[in-house]
Design an enzyme around this catalytic site. Structure first.
Site, mmCIF file in Angstrom:
data_model
loop_
_atom_site.group_PDB
_atom_site.id
_atom_site.type_symbol
_atom_site.label_atom_id
_atom_site.label_comp_id
_atom_site.label_asym_id
_atom_site.label_seq_id
_atom_site.Cartn_x
_atom_site.Cartn_y
_atom_site.Cartn_z
ATOM 1 C CB ALA A 28 -5.467 -3.594 -0.682
ATOM 2 C CB CYS B 47 -2.530 3.089 0.012
ATOM 3 S SG CYS B 47 -3.184 4.589 -0.723
ATOM 4 C CB ILE C 251 -5.052 5.816 -5.126
ATOM 5 C CG1 ILE C 251 -4.161 6.000 -3.890
ATOM 6 C CG2 ILE C 251 -5.372 7.173 -5.768
ATOM 7 C CD1 ILE C 251 -2.799 6.606 -4.180
ATOM 8 C CG HIS D 229 -8.851 -2.824 -9.941
ATOM 9 N ND1 HIS D 229 -9.048 -4.186 -9.937
ATOM 10 C CD2 HIS D 229 -7.692 -2.604 -9.274
ATOM 11 C CE1 HIS D 229 -8.046 -4.764 -9.295
ATOM 12 N NE2 HIS D 229 -7.216 -3.831 -8.882
#
Length: 156
Positions: free
Chosen positions: A47, A77, A79, A85
């Site tokens: 990302a 995505c 998660i 982070h």
């Protein structure tokens, strides 16, 4: 699949979670095909790389008013893990895309989903679920139509 033409968008996919990226892309491309909009897909590792890829495309005339593609759909995505982070990646990827959209007046549909778990990511990415890839494509198309409206209104 790559299709080019006058009404076209660039899809930039973060491939860190490949299966989720595939589902987000499926939702986006189905929406584009349903609206007869051509597209080209490129992949980046994660990302954080999506805004830079778009910046490079803008700097080289690949995306923009005179470019091959008029808009962009950003997919990926993030998660949540056990470190901070997640917060950095989620915040900076969104801020980078927003900055580029405003600074370059380029329609961007943001489909970088931020999730607490892989299960939540699947529910949000799934074409049969929340279909966030399709949502990002619809947002990009809406902004492209809005830009066309303002552009044609200013010529009157």
């Amino acid at each position: 699949m790559s299709r080019k033409g006058p009404k076209s968008v660039l899809i930039i996919e973060a491939r860190f979670y490949e299966d989720i990226a595939d589902e987000l892309a499926r939702g986006a491309t189905e929406e584009l095909r349903g609206n007869q909009v051509e597209y080209e897909q490129i992949a980046v590792p994660g990302a954080l790389e999506v805004p830079l890829a778009l910046s490079l495309a803008l700097a080289n005339g690949f995306v923009g008013r005179a470019g091959r593609h008029r808009g962009c759909i950003a997919l990926g995505c993030v998660i949540r893990g056990k470190t901070s982070h997640y917060d950095i990646v989620a915040r900076e990827s969104a801020a980078g895309l927003n900055h580029l959209a405003v600074a370059h007046s380029v329609p961007i549909g943001s489909g970088i989903i931020t999730c607490e778990s892989p299960e939540q990511a699947w529910e949000r990415a799934s074409v049969d679920g929340r279909n966030k890839g399709g949502d990002a494509a619809r947002a990009c198309l809406t902004l492209m139509r809005l830009e066309q409206h303002f552009s044609s209104a200013s010529r009157r």
